[in-house]
Design an enzyme around this catalytic site. Structure first.
Site, mmCIF file in Angstrom:
data_model
loop_
_atom_site.group_PDB
_atom_site.id
_atom_site.type_symbol
_atom_site.label_atom_id
_atom_site.label_comp_id
_atom_site.label_asym_id
_atom_site.label_seq_id
_atom_site.Cartn_x
_atom_site.Cartn_y
_atom_site.Cartn_z
ATOM 1 N N CYS A 1 12.468 27.014 1.401
ATOM 2 C CA CYS A 1 12.441 25.678 1.997
ATOM 3 C C CYS A 1 13.843 25.072 2.033
ATOM 4 C CB CYS A 1 11.481 24.776 1.234
ATOM 5 S SG CYS A 1 9.739 25.125 1.558
ATOM 6 N N CYS B 1 0.374 8.323 -3.078
ATOM 7 C CA CYS B 1 1.221 7.751 -4.134
ATOM 8 C C CYS B 1 1.726 8.773 -5.144
ATOM 9 C CB CYS B 1 0.486 6.638 -4.858
ATOM 10 S SG CYS B 1 -0.966 7.204 -5.790
ATOM 11 N N LEU C 1 0.852 -1.188 0.000
ATOM 12 C CA LEU C 1 0.000 0.000 0.000
ATOM 13 C C LEU C 1 0.884 1.233 0.000
ATOM 14 C CD1 LEU C 1 -2.676 1.563 0.287
ATOM 15 C CD2 LEU C 1 -2.466 1.278 2.781
ATOM 16 N N ASP C 2 0.631 2.128 -0.943
ATOM 17 C CA ASP C 2 1.336 3.410 -1.041
ATOM 18 C C ASP C 2 0.353 4.507 -0.634
ATOM 19 O OD1 ASP C 2 2.513 5.805 -1.827
ATOM 20 O OD2 ASP C 2 3.393 4.976 -3.646
ATOM 21 N N ILE C 3 0.507 5.039 0.590
ATOM 22 C CA ILE C 3 -0.373 6.090 1.091
ATOM 23 C C ILE C 3 0.167 7.437 0.617
ATOM 24 C CG2 ILE C 3 -1.400 7.175 3.115
ATOM 25 C CD1 ILE C 3 -1.037 4.599 4.644
ATOM 26 N N SER D 1 -5.333 13.773 -5.130
ATOM 27 C CA SER D 1 -5.208 14.670 -6.278
ATOM 28 C C SER D 1 -5.688 13.966 -7.542
ATOM 29 C CB SER D 1 -3.754 15.116 -6.456
ATOM 30 O OG SER D 1 -3.536 15.663 -7.742
#
Length: 378
Positions: free
Chosen positions: A344, A165, A161-163, A188
């Site tokens: 950043c 992605c 599972l890629d939370i 998205s």
């Protein structure tokens, strides 16, 4: 006369960081509009960023300027009502509730796939790379993925599972290089569409979905650069959900930006223009939330890598602005994006922000030893 007073007041603070107005150093602030001083006094970091977008000031080295400001803790001496209001709202309201799930997806990640394709590596990985023995952004991002997937001890046939992605680059890499099946979720629609195209023909399923609503069982879970959108009121729910979805004996790799102290809000400029409702977790916030649900196996701090990654993204996009539609990305947008990337970079250089990889275990996962007494595969 009043502007002169504000200028002297601000210069007194900036001198502590070795910064001047209209000085000769690359990190000095070159003032283009004398109303800047009043704007900084009354609006703090929000006004500082907006004034840059409006062309009221320039700086040859925005990243160095930011690093110096943060190292001297100028952000603690010049505050604004906006920052205090955001902090109060973050304590009272759940800014990342289910009803707000898709806000950051619509406002940031849906900005335009053409923008992100011009800025990122071919796999479109929008998170800190690993620059150990890497000379290019592409190699550094692949290094990061191998670092993550090797920690997860992937084996062919596993279901991952890629939370969060993104555009599917990590899922594509895992499926092709490790022979695994991947389910990826994102908030998205633009990311989901491109991810489906990128992973076409592979055992990868991409879903437009909130992590809280997901069902199923997965041998391994990873989440790269998504936890910053979870919010402190949802940290416990996040780890509870990961534990519920993780199969017995499973591992979970969390890759996230971290802060040096607990927070209930983010910088007001970042929240308004880049990542609405975002929040950088502290180590104590993470550990308190995860302890009832998962066990800590390893906590890895990546030092210096995000500064370099952000500068690579900045160099890429600066070379490609002319190829992008100007009506979609006008000069003010370009200045906003430049300010975002470089400030950043300075924040990571100052160690104001960190990058963490946490390897976590589902509770009850057995520990095996070989006949020789050495620790074996887990």
């Amino acid at each position: 006369m009043l502007e002169r007073h504000f200028q002297k007041q601000l210069q007194k603070h900036l001198s502590k960081a070795g910064i001047s107005f209209n000085g000769s150093h690359p990190h000095d602030i070159q003032v283009k509009n004398d109303q800047l001083y009043h704007r900084l006094i009354t609006q703090g970091s929000l006004g500082f960023g907006e004034a840059y977008m409006d062309g009221w000031w320039d700086c040859a080295s925005l990243d160095t300027l930011t690093c110096k400001l943060l190292q001297a803790r100028i952000n603690k001496t010049i505050t604004s009502p906006f920052l205090m209001l955001d902090a109060v709202l973050g304590r009272i309201f759940n800014l990342q509730s289910g009803k707000r799930t898709y806000t950051v997806g619509n406002n940031h990640y849906n900005t335009g796939n053409d923008l992100f394709q011009a800025m990122l590596d071919p796999l479109m990985l929008y998170s800190c790379a690993s620059w150990n023995n890497a000379d290019t952004l592409q190699q550094a991002q692949k290094n990061k993925l191998r670092l993550i997937f090797d920690k997860l001890q992937l084996k062919p046939g596993m279901h991952l599972l890629d939370i969060g992605c993104g555009w599917g680059g990590a899922a594509k890499f895992a499926a092709e290089e490790y022979g695994v099946e991947v389910t990826g979720i994102t908030i998205s629609s633009e990311q989901a569409d491109l991810a489906k195209h990128m992973c076409k023909g592979l055992p990868v399923s991409i879903q437009l979905q909130d992590y809280r609503t997901l069902e199923g069982r997965f041998d391994r879970i990873y989440s790269i650069g998504m936890f910053e959108h979870v919010g402190h009121k949802n940290y416990s729910t996040y780890f509870q959900t990961a534990n519920r979805l993780l199969a017995p004996g499973g591992l979970f790799l969390l890759h996230t930006i971290g802060g040096n102290q607990p927070a209930t809000s983010t910088d007001p400029w970042i929240s308004r223009y880049i990542f609405p409702n975002s929040m950088i977790p502290s180590a104590s916030q993470v550990t308190i939330a995860m302890e009832p649900y998962v066990l800590l196996n390893n906590w890895h701090v990546l030092i210096g890598d995000y500064d370099r990654t952000l500068l690579a993204w900045h160099n890429n996009i600066e070379q490609h602005w002319h190829t992008l539609p100007q009506h979609k990305y006008p000069q003010r947008f370009q200045r906003m994006w430049r300010y975002y990337l470089l400030t950043c970079a300075g924040a990571f250089r100052a160690r104001h922000l960190q990058v963490w990889q946490l390897l976590l275990e589902k509770r009850g996962r057995p520990l095996y030893f070989s006949d020789t007494g050495d620790r074996g595969e887990r």
